[in-house]
Scaffold this motif. Sequence first.
Motif, PDB file in Angstrom:
ATOM      1  N   ILE A  36       1.035  -1.281   0.184  1.00 25.62           N
ATOM      2  CA  ILE A  36       0.006  -0.099   0.041  1.00 25.62           C
ATOM      3  C   ILE A  36       1.018   1.176  -0.002  1.00 25.62           C
ATOM      4  O   ILE A  36       1.545   1.503   0.985  1.00 25.62           O
ATOM      5  N   ARG A  47      -3.153   0.282  -3.876  1.00 26.03           N
ATOM      6  CA  ARG A  47      -2.518  -1.054  -3.572  1.00 26.03           C
ATOM      7  C   ARG A  47      -1.838  -1.309  -4.894  1.00 26.03           C
ATOM      8  O   ARG A  47      -2.297  -1.664  -6.164  1.00 26.03           O
ATOM      9  N   PHE A  90      -1.977  -6.229   8.867  1.00 27.25           N
ATOM     10  CA  PHE A  90      -2.177  -6.011   7.203  1.00 27.25           C
ATOM     11  C   PHE A  90      -1.578  -7.265   6.670  1.00 27.25           C
ATOM     12  O   PHE A  90      -1.829  -7.714   5.229  1.00 27.25           O
ATOM     13  N   VAL A 118      -6.323 -15.396  -8.940  1.00 24.07           N
ATOM     14  CA  VAL A 118      -6.744 -15.409  -7.371  1.00 24.07           C
ATOM     15  C   VAL A 118      -8.284 -14.687  -7.162  1.00 24.07           C
ATOM     16  O   VAL A 118      -8.455 -13.587  -7.855  1.00 24.07           O
ATOM     17  N   PRO A 119      -9.169 -15.240  -6.742  1.00 26.33           N
ATOM     18  CA  PRO A 119     -10.483 -14.650  -6.701  1.00 26.33           C
ATOM     19  C   PRO A 119     -10.470 -13.113  -5.938  1.00 26.33           C
ATOM     20  O   PRO A 119      -9.822 -13.337  -4.803  1.00 26.33           O
ATOM     21  N   LEU A 120     -11.245 -12.352  -6.529  1.00 23.22           N
ATOM     22  CA  LEU A 120     -11.326 -11.051  -5.865  1.00 23.22           C
ATOM     23  C   LEU A 120     -10.061 -10.106  -5.776  1.00 23.22           C
ATOM     24  O   LEU A 120     -10.237  -9.067  -5.369  1.00 23.22           O
ATOM     25  N   LEU A 121      -9.003 -10.782  -6.257  1.00 25.43           N
ATOM     26  CA  LEU A 121      -7.703  -9.726  -6.051  1.00 25.43           C
ATOM     27  C   LEU A 121      -7.689  -8.656  -6.928  1.00 25.43           C
ATOM     28  O   LEU A 121      -7.261  -7.570  -6.744  1.00 25.43           O
ATOM     29  N   SER A 139      -0.011  -8.846   3.791  1.00 27.89           N
ATOM     30  CA  SER A 139       0.464 -10.244   3.974  1.00 27.89           C
ATOM     31  C   SER A 139       0.049 -10.860   2.556  1.00 27.89           C
ATOM     32  O   SER A 139       0.262 -12.158   2.188  1.00 27.89           O
ATOM     33  N   THR A 140      -0.622 -10.147   1.659  1.00 28.28           N
ATOM     34  CA  THR A 140      -1.133 -10.828   0.453  1.00 28.28           C
ATOM     35  C   THR A 140      -0.057 -10.918  -0.618  1.00 28.28           C
ATOM     36  O   THR A 140       0.644  -9.971  -0.891  1.00 28.28           O
ATOM     37  N   PHE A 183      -6.950   2.108  -0.114  1.00 27.53           N
ATOM     38  CA  PHE A 183      -6.740   1.959   1.281  1.00 27.53           C
ATOM     39  C   PHE A 183      -7.492   3.355   1.813  1.00 27.53           C
ATOM     40  O   PHE A 183      -6.829   4.441   1.510  1.00 27.53           O
ATOM     41  N   MET A 202      -7.488 -10.419  10.846  1.00 33.05           N
ATOM     42  CA  MET A 202      -7.794 -10.215   9.377  1.00 33.05           C
ATOM     43  C   MET A 202      -6.902  -9.495   8.661  1.00 33.05           C
ATOM     44  O   MET A 202      -6.467  -8.406   9.222  1.00 33.05           O
ATOM     45  N   SER A 203      -6.378  -9.923   7.533  1.00 37.79           N
ATOM     46  CA  SER A 203      -5.463  -9.202   6.776  1.00 37.79           C
ATOM     47  C   SER A 203      -6.300  -8.242   5.968  1.00 37.79           C
ATOM     48  O   SER A 203      -7.644  -7.910   5.681  1.00 37.79           O
ATOM     49  N   ASP A 204      -5.462  -7.173   5.210  1.00 36.98           N
ATOM     50  CA  ASP A 204      -6.102  -6.293   4.527  1.00 36.98           C
ATOM     51  C   ASP A 204      -7.045  -6.628   3.552  1.00 36.98           C
ATOM     52  O   ASP A 204      -8.185  -6.380   3.147  1.00 36.98           O
ATOM     53  N   PHE A 205      -6.608  -7.979   2.667  1.00 38.51           N
ATOM     54  CA  PHE A 205      -7.270  -8.429   1.720  1.00 38.51           C
ATOM     55  C   PHE A 205      -8.574  -9.062   2.174  1.00 38.51           C
ATOM     56  O   PHE A 205      -9.637  -8.942   1.598  1.00 38.51           O
ATOM     57  N   GLY A 221     -10.320  -6.665  -8.062  1.00 39.07           N
ATOM     58  CA  GLY A 221     -11.076  -5.767  -7.465  1.00 39.07           C
ATOM     59  C   GLY A 221     -10.147  -4.940  -6.016  1.00 39.07           C
ATOM     60  O   GLY A 221     -10.342  -3.836  -5.775  1.00 39.07           O
ATOM     61  N   TYR A 222      -9.443  -6.053  -5.309  1.00 38.10           N
ATOM     62  CA  TYR A 222      -8.619  -5.433  -4.154  1.00 38.10           C
ATOM     63  C   TYR A 222      -7.613  -4.452  -4.803  1.00 38.10           C
ATOM     64  O   TYR A 222      -7.386  -3.589  -4.250  1.00 38.10           O
ATOM     65  N   ARG A 264     -10.101  -8.003   4.529  1.00 40.75           N
ATOM     66  CA  ARG A 264     -11.189  -6.984   4.960  1.00 40.75           C
ATOM     67  C   ARG A 264     -11.644  -6.350   3.723  1.00 40.75           C
ATOM     68  O   ARG A 264     -13.165  -6.216   3.894  1.00 40.75           O
ATOM     69  N   TYR A 265     -11.056  -6.468   2.835  1.00 41.13           N
ATOM     70  CA  TYR A 265     -12.140  -6.229   1.520  1.00 41.13           C
ATOM     71  C   TYR A 265     -12.900  -7.058   0.985  1.00 41.13           C
ATOM     72  O   TYR A 265     -14.019  -6.887   0.724  1.00 41.13           O
TER      73      TYR A 265
END
Lengths: 265, 142
Positions: free
Chosen positions: A128, A138, A265, A241-244, A175-176, A252, B107-110, A246-247, B112-113
């Motif tokens: 971020i 992000r 995080f 990866v699902p939803l990544l 951590s993603t 933030f 929960m991680s940031d992802f 949009g993430y 939370r999203y």
Amino acid sequence: AAGEAPAPLRRKHDGGRTPSVTRHDYIYVKCPDVGLFFLAEGNCGFRVCFPPNTICVEKKIKERAPSKVVKTVGGDKNGGTRVVKLRKLPRYYPTEDVSRKLRSHGVKPFSQHRRKLRKSISPGTVLILLTGRHRGKRVVFLKQLGTGLLLVTGPLALNRVPLRRAHQKFCIATSTKVDISGMKVPKTLTDTYFKKKKLRRPKHQEGEIFDTEKEKYQLTEQRKEDQKAVDSQLLPLIKKVPLLKGYLRSTFCLSNGVYPHKLVF
Amino acid sequence: MHQCSSLRFVEIGRVAFIAFGPHEGKLVAIVDVIDQNRALVDGPCTGVKRQGMPFKCLQLTDYVIKVPHSARQKYVRRAWEKAEINKKWEESSWAKKIEARKKRATMSDFDRYKVMKAKKMRNKIIKHELKKLQKAAAQKKA
């Protein structure tokens, strides 16, 4: 001729300046009793007497590169030419032969600094950005460059962040992670590639001192190509990866009841 | 004075939740009362050794096990397992809330999203259904 001393060496003065060295044909002298000994190349200023039976040997001198050049000079009544020395004497002689440095231990120039990378940041980590025009966005981390800055990309199609450098201290590492082990980052992406171009300083003339060239950033084809090369590899990995996707498109922000020191995080 | 049939009392056999201290988050049974401030407490099925514990850090639950005062650990264990306290506790909303709080904290940031997206979708569905019902009611009135 054998047994005869060579003609006395004369000192040549050049108008008070440092005397120029004249080279003599007789450079070294062979003496059967003493052996070979060298005559001073320059001027001795005294008559040299040789023991009998010395054989003066003529030696062919190698042609030295010219020490002076005659250059033409423009202008009226100027003499037309100047004699310019090619190898000038130093204009400054320090008082100490080896200057004493101040005591400093382990102070290295920037290029030799040790670059660190936080353990939480590894290739493929989602960061971020906290500062700059892309704050809150992000972004995917690609690799650390030579100066320690992080090479980062949006990808451009997702959040309009191009291939860019980011400072480690001004990023939050989440951590993603995206698995980019199979991805190839072009080797041409280095610090010099991203370095800001210094605008040409206007000459000391009047006329808009503040009117600088290349004020705005110009997008080059090279950048577009590199962006495409990187993003075309990265986007399919993100789509897996699902939803990544949009993430990465979202930004933030903090809101009520959200405390950064409590967030994981 | 309001009728409060479900007041929890400190009694022998009362199962209590430890709120803070080294055994934070565990369940124990009150086996005896030492003095005004402390109880003799034992949690054989939850990993708490038999010890005195101040009442301040105990929060009473709804469960009571049938045990005589100062009963030995073996019998506390027996009574505890007979009453299936652990199972009942897991199913209680108190325990579920604690679990939810823990999950939220890690929960991680992802994550939370993802939660935000899920909530949004769920609320959209709810609103949609509500609107439908409202419309039907309005039409019925007319």
